[in-house]
Scaffold this motif. Structure first.
Motif, PDB file in Angstrom:
ATOM      1  N   PHE A 167      -0.309  11.520   3.407  1.00  0.00           N
ATOM      2  CA  PHE A 167       0.121  11.749   4.789  1.00  0.00           C
ATOM      3  C   PHE A 167       1.149  12.869   4.829  1.00  0.00           C
ATOM      4  O   PHE A 167       1.726  13.224   3.805  1.00  0.00           O
ATOM      5  CB  PHE A 167       0.697  10.467   5.414  1.00  0.00           C
ATOM      6  CG  PHE A 167       0.397  10.372   6.891  1.00  0.00           C
ATOM      7  CD1 PHE A 167      -0.893  10.148   7.340  1.00  0.00           C
ATOM      8  CD2 PHE A 167       1.394  10.530   7.831  1.00  0.00           C
ATOM      9  CE1 PHE A 167      -1.183  10.076   8.698  1.00  0.00           C
ATOM     10  CE2 PHE A 167       1.119  10.462   9.193  1.00  0.00           C
ATOM     11  CZ  PHE A 167      -0.164  10.229   9.626  1.00  0.00           C
ATOM     12  N   TYR A 168       1.362  13.384   6.042  1.00  0.00           N
ATOM     13  CA  TYR A 168       2.306  14.493   6.181  1.00  0.00           C
ATOM     14  C   TYR A 168       3.714  13.987   6.476  1.00  0.00           C
ATOM     15  O   TYR A 168       4.487  14.635   7.189  1.00  0.00           O
ATOM     16  CB  TYR A 168       1.829  15.487   7.253  1.00  0.00           C
ATOM     17  CG  TYR A 168       1.366  14.871   8.548  1.00  0.00           C
ATOM     18  CD1 TYR A 168       2.274  14.462   9.513  1.00  0.00           C
ATOM     19  CD2 TYR A 168       0.009  14.676   8.795  1.00  0.00           C
ATOM     20  CE1 TYR A 168       1.854  13.890  10.689  1.00  0.00           C
ATOM     21  CE2 TYR A 168      -0.432  14.091   9.971  1.00  0.00           C
ATOM     22  CZ  TYR A 168       0.498  13.700  10.918  1.00  0.00           C
ATOM     23  OH  TYR A 168       0.070  13.117  12.079  1.00  0.00           O
ATOM     24  N   ASP A 169       4.053  12.808   5.963  1.00  0.00           N
ATOM     25  CA  ASP A 169       5.445  12.364   6.024  1.00  0.00           C
ATOM     26  C   ASP A 169       5.786  11.549   4.774  1.00  0.00           C
ATOM     27  O   ASP A 169       4.896  11.093   4.044  1.00  0.00           O
ATOM     28  CB  ASP A 169       5.765  11.593   7.312  1.00  0.00           C
ATOM     29  CG  ASP A 169       5.077  10.249   7.403  1.00  0.00           C
ATOM     30  OD1 ASP A 169       4.699   9.681   6.366  1.00  0.00           O
ATOM     31  OD2 ASP A 169       4.918   9.748   8.529  1.00  0.00           O
ATOM     32  N   ARG A 171       7.419   8.677   4.509  1.00  0.00           N
ATOM     33  CA  ARG A 171       7.316   7.218   4.559  1.00  0.00           C
ATOM     34  C   ARG A 171       5.956   6.729   4.047  1.00  0.00           C
ATOM     35  O   ARG A 171       5.876   5.831   3.208  1.00  0.00           O
ATOM     36  CB  ARG A 171       7.542   6.724   5.997  1.00  0.00           C
ATOM     37  CG  ARG A 171       7.654   5.214   6.092  1.00  0.00           C
ATOM     38  CD  ARG A 171       8.488   4.839   7.289  1.00  0.00           C
ATOM     39  NE  ARG A 171       7.793   5.156   8.520  1.00  0.00           N
ATOM     40  CZ  ARG A 171       7.217   4.246   9.310  1.00  0.00           C
ATOM     41  NH1 ARG A 171       7.289   2.986   9.021  1.00  0.00           N
ATOM     42  NH2 ARG A 171       6.604   4.615  10.407  1.00  0.00           N
ATOM     43  N   HIS A 172       4.883   7.329   4.567  1.00  0.00           N
ATOM     44  CA  HIS A 172       3.551   6.873   4.158  1.00  0.00           C
ATOM     45  C   HIS A 172       3.226   7.323   2.741  1.00  0.00           C
ATOM     46  O   HIS A 172       2.651   6.580   1.953  1.00  0.00           O
ATOM     47  CB  HIS A 172       2.503   7.393   5.140  1.00  0.00           C
ATOM     48  CG  HIS A 172       2.625   6.807   6.504  1.00  0.00           C
ATOM     49  ND1 HIS A 172       3.502   7.296   7.438  1.00  0.00           N
ATOM     50  CD2 HIS A 172       2.016   5.752   7.082  1.00  0.00           C
ATOM     51  CE1 HIS A 172       3.418   6.572   8.558  1.00  0.00           C
ATOM     52  NE2 HIS A 172       2.517   5.627   8.355  1.00  0.00           N
ATOM     53  N   ARG A 175       5.195   5.302   0.113  1.00  0.00           N
ATOM     54  CA  ARG A 175       4.767   3.916   0.052  1.00  0.00           C
ATOM     55  C   ARG A 175       3.577   3.764  -0.909  1.00  0.00           C
ATOM     56  O   ARG A 175       3.465   2.798  -1.636  1.00  0.00           O
ATOM     57  CB  ARG A 175       4.340   3.474   1.453  1.00  0.00           C
ATOM     58  CG  ARG A 175       4.516   1.992   1.720  1.00  0.00           C
ATOM     59  CD  ARG A 175       3.953   1.631   3.071  1.00  0.00           C
ATOM     60  NE  ARG A 175       4.710   2.186   4.178  1.00  0.00           N
ATOM     61  CZ  ARG A 175       4.265   2.169   5.449  1.00  0.00           C
ATOM     62  NH1 ARG A 175       3.101   1.637   5.745  1.00  0.00           N
ATOM     63  NH2 ARG A 175       4.987   2.686   6.412  1.00  0.00           N
ATOM     64  N   TYR A 210      -6.773  13.392   1.278  1.00  0.00           N
ATOM     65  CA  TYR A 210      -6.211  12.308   2.086  1.00  0.00           C
ATOM     66  C   TYR A 210      -6.951  11.022   1.748  1.00  0.00           C
ATOM     67  O   TYR A 210      -8.176  10.993   1.738  1.00  0.00           O
ATOM     68  CB  TYR A 210      -6.413  12.639   3.571  1.00  0.00           C
ATOM     69  CG  TYR A 210      -6.212  11.475   4.516  1.00  0.00           C
ATOM     70  CD1 TYR A 210      -4.968  11.216   5.072  1.00  0.00           C
ATOM     71  CD2 TYR A 210      -7.274  10.632   4.862  1.00  0.00           C
ATOM     72  CE1 TYR A 210      -4.778  10.153   5.944  1.00  0.00           C
ATOM     73  CE2 TYR A 210      -7.090   9.563   5.729  1.00  0.00           C
ATOM     74  CZ  TYR A 210      -5.852   9.329   6.264  1.00  0.00           C
ATOM     75  OH  TYR A 210      -5.666   8.275   7.122  1.00  0.00           O
ATOM     76  N   LEU A 216      -8.043   0.630   5.210  1.00  0.00           N
ATOM     77  CA  LEU A 216      -8.581   1.389   6.335  1.00  0.00           C
ATOM     78  C   LEU A 216      -9.587   2.406   5.834  1.00  0.00           C
ATOM     79  O   LEU A 216      -9.510   2.848   4.682  1.00  0.00           O
ATOM     80  CB  LEU A 216      -7.451   2.152   7.039  1.00  0.00           C
ATOM     81  CG  LEU A 216      -6.264   1.325   7.530  1.00  0.00           C
ATOM     82  CD1 LEU A 216      -5.040   2.214   7.703  1.00  0.00           C
ATOM     83  CD2 LEU A 216      -6.623   0.642   8.838  1.00  0.00           C
ATOM     84  N   LEU A 217     -10.498   2.803   6.719  1.00  0.00           N
ATOM     85  CA  LEU A 217     -11.385   3.921   6.377  1.00  0.00           C
ATOM     86  C   LEU A 217     -10.717   5.217   6.821  1.00  0.00           C
ATOM     87  O   LEU A 217      -9.957   5.219   7.789  1.00  0.00           O
ATOM     88  CB  LEU A 217     -12.730   3.777   7.089  1.00  0.00           C
ATOM     89  CG  LEU A 217     -13.626   2.628   6.642  1.00  0.00           C
ATOM     90  CD1 LEU A 217     -14.966   2.690   7.372  1.00  0.00           C
ATOM     91  CD2 LEU A 217     -13.858   2.689   5.144  1.00  0.00           C
ATOM     92  N   GLY A 219     -10.203   8.664   8.708  1.00  0.00           N
ATOM     93  CA  GLY A 219     -10.668   9.130  10.010  1.00  0.00           C
ATOM     94  C   GLY A 219     -11.427  10.431   9.889  1.00  0.00           C
ATOM     95  O   GLY A 219     -11.765  10.871   8.793  1.00  0.00           O
ATOM     96  N   PRO A 220     -11.696  11.069  11.033  1.00  0.00           N
ATOM     97  CA  PRO A 220     -12.461  12.317  11.019  1.00  0.00           C
ATOM     98  C   PRO A 220     -11.692  13.431  10.277  1.00  0.00           C
ATOM     99  O   PRO A 220     -10.548  13.725  10.602  1.00  0.00           O
ATOM    100  CB  PRO A 220     -12.650  12.653  12.499  1.00  0.00           C
ATOM    101  CG  PRO A 220     -11.689  11.797  13.242  1.00  0.00           C
ATOM    102  CD  PRO A 220     -11.318  10.640  12.384  1.00  0.00           C
ATOM    103  N   LEU A 224      -7.951  15.331  11.100  1.00  0.00           N
ATOM    104  CA  LEU A 224      -6.821  15.081  10.206  1.00  0.00           C
ATOM    105  C   LEU A 224      -6.345  16.375   9.560  1.00  0.00           C
ATOM    106  O   LEU A 224      -5.149  16.605   9.382  1.00  0.00           O
ATOM    107  CB  LEU A 224      -7.206  14.063   9.131  1.00  0.00           C
ATOM    108  CG  LEU A 224      -7.278  12.605   9.611  1.00  0.00           C
ATOM    109  CD1 LEU A 224      -7.969  11.731   8.573  1.00  0.00           C
ATOM    110  CD2 LEU A 224      -5.872  12.067   9.889  1.00  0.00           C
ATOM    111  N   ASP A 227      -4.116  18.197  11.865  1.00  0.00           N
ATOM    112  CA  ASP A 227      -2.785  17.560  11.908  1.00  0.00           C
ATOM    113  C   ASP A 227      -1.966  17.933  10.677  1.00  0.00           C
ATOM    114  O   ASP A 227      -0.783  18.288  10.782  1.00  0.00           O
ATOM    115  CB  ASP A 227      -2.918  16.029  11.934  1.00  0.00           C
ATOM    116  CG  ASP A 227      -3.510  15.517  13.229  1.00  0.00           C
ATOM    117  OD1 ASP A 227      -3.475  16.254  14.226  1.00  0.00           O
ATOM    118  OD2 ASP A 227      -4.018  14.377  13.232  1.00  0.00           O
ATOM    119  N   LYS A 270     -16.277  -4.079   6.173  1.00  0.00           N
ATOM    120  CA  LYS A 270     -16.152  -2.795   6.867  1.00  0.00           C
ATOM    121  C   LYS A 270     -16.980  -1.719   6.159  1.00  0.00           C
ATOM    122  O   LYS A 270     -17.703  -0.952   6.791  1.00  0.00           O
ATOM    123  CB  LYS A 270     -14.672  -2.408   6.900  1.00  0.00           C
ATOM    124  CG  LYS A 270     -14.326  -1.204   7.748  1.00  0.00           C
ATOM    125  CD  LYS A 270     -12.903  -0.758   7.463  1.00  0.00           C
ATOM    126  CE  LYS A 270     -11.879  -1.567   8.177  1.00  0.00           C
ATOM    127  NZ  LYS A 270     -11.553  -1.037   9.507  1.00  0.00           N
TER     128      LYS A 270
END
Lengths: 353, 110
Positions: A167-169, A171-172, A175, A210, A216-217, A219-220, A224, A227, A270
């Protein structure tokens, strides 16, 4: 930088054994409805048995040693893992590579750069005229002064750099990958950018990977990517070429997370419900040969981690390989393969369909 | 029926066509078209759905659009801000009606 976790092996966790992972993947518990067999899903899509297409990716795992210990790692890599490829096995890879046409050599790990023969191997592959891709975790570049010149080394050998950034932060990212990984990754990205990586017109390709921080799956990919590009440039002034979305495979440490968090059954459902025949037709195992740290041959990196060797018993090592027989092989599949066929699909090169 | 809400029922949403196929099918076709990428991105639509899910207090929708928002790349902050938008509109919708109360009170009082 702190580790996000430790290896299953070091904790004596049962899931460090591939056979026990396969048992979980193939067990139907009383409270869980039976999931359809992946082979049956392929059969319905007229893809069974799954056969290789032309070999395009020669993937080599240089070892399980890593400076990080990410919570989703499918290799169960970490600083405690000592299994790494020897120079003799690398030479065997080179001997085979010399007989192959236009293939890309995909170097992975662990952190492949930690193998003491990594640079020699890259130089030799480059001398053979092959395209090289390195799965670089970014933080290795800043982990120790002896790695600080990796960006220049990559540039000099025209290496395509592929790096995970969930992720671009911070925190994620932290983790999943460990405290401080995001900040170190930004420093490493700036160093790669400084020698031309990800910069328009440089010809030096730098992609980010990513994968979701949870059950979770992805996303597009295009949305992303936009972003990531906007936010990373705005916050840190760093750039890259493409974002590659990869689904987390329900194996090894991600399997541990799924089971421990109570998400296993829902995640598998899923994946099964999102089975996409178009993605199945393009799965990476069809154009890949995966070499383990000990020279063993697999259809893909995930089969490698589950100890599922290629189906050709007479050609299961790079030291004794029969490429003709491998071309006619049946690709080994199991329930984890749903991870590559869900939704837009997932491969080491990103979404498929 | 031991509970009115069962998480497993979310996956059975598609089964509503069992009792009325034509209308159910039309609904799902429409639903799919609504959430396709358009002038709004899929993520924006997912966050709107999440906010509305809270306003209509639908547990199935909250479950589905929490997952969907995360999968579309939304952060926890974005999701909570979306819920606050829903809450603000819901609260504002109550409060703006107080102008009626005020009008009526002023009409009645000396």
């Amino acid at each position: 930088m702190a580790l996000a976790t430790t290896s299953l092996r070091s904790r004596g966790n049962d899931l460090s054994h591939a056979d026990l992972q396969l048992k979980v993947l193939n067990t139907t518990t009383a409270d869980a409805s039976a999931l359809p067999r992946f082979a049956d899903a392929l059969r319905k899509a007229d893809l069974y048995p799954l056969r290789p297409t032309a070999l395009e990716i020669f993937q080599v795992n240089l070892g399980k040693m890593c400076n990080q210990a990410c919570r989703h790692c499918h290799v169960d890599a970490g600083p405690d893992r000592k299994e790494i490829m020897t120079r003799a096995t690398m030479q065997a890879c080179l001997d085979v590579l010399a007989t192959l046409g236009d293939v890309t050599v995909d170097l992975t790990g662990g952190a492949p750069e930690m193998n003491p023969d990594f640079r020699w191997f890259v130089q030799e592959i480059h001398a053979l005229g092959k395209k090289i891709m390195v799965r670089c975790n970014l933080t290795i570049i800043v982990a120790n002064p002896k790695y600080h010149d990796l960006p220049e080394f990559f540039r000099d050998h025209q290496v395509h750099v592929v790096s995970s950034l969930p992720f671009y932060d911070a925190r994620h990212t932290d983790r999943q990958r460990g405290a401080g990984v995001y900040d170190d990754s930004m420093r490493a990205m700036a160093m790669l950018n400084a020698v031309g990586y990800g910069q328009e017109g440089s010809g030096l390709r730098f992609d980010l990977v990513y994968n979701p921080v949870g059950a979770l799956l992805p996303g597009p990919q295009a949305a992303l990517e936009a972003d990531f590009k906007r936010e990373l440039h705005r916050k840190h002034g760093v750039v890259f070429n493409n974002l590659i979305c990869i689904t987390n495979m329900p194996i090894s440490r991600f399997l541990e997370f799924l089971v421990d968090s109570g998400n296993y059954q829902a995640y598998m459902e899923k994946l099964v419900n999102a089975f996409n025949p178009a993605a199945a037709a393009g799965v990476m195992c069809r154009n890949t040969l995966s070499v383990g740290w000990d020279g063993a041959l697999y259809d893909c990196d995930f089969n490698q981690m589950l100890d599922l060797p290629v189906a050709v018993a007479a050609s299961r090592s790079i030291l004794n390989v029969d490429l003709e027989a491998l071309r006619d092989r049946t690709i080994v599949v199991n329930q984890h393969c749903y991870g590559c066929t869900a939704g837009a699909g997932s491969s080491c090169g990103g979404q498929i369909a | 029926m031991s509970s009115y809400y069962n998480p497993a029922d979310l996956a059975k949403f598609g089964n509503i066509v069992e009792f009325q196929e034509e209308l159910g099918k039309k609904f799902f076709d429409y639903y799919g078209a609504v959430f396709a990428e358009g002038a709004l991105t899929q993520r924006e639509k997912s966050l709107i759905a999440l906010a509305v899910a809270h306003v209509v207090q639908c547990p199935y929708c909250i479950d589905a659009y929490t997952t969907d928002s995360l999968e579309k790349g939304a952060t926890e902050e974005m999701m909570m801000e979306a819920v606050h938008v829903g809450a603000a509109i819901r609260g504002g919708a109550s409060l703006v009606h107080s102008t009626m109360m005020m009008n009526k009170a002023k009409e009645l009082m000396m």
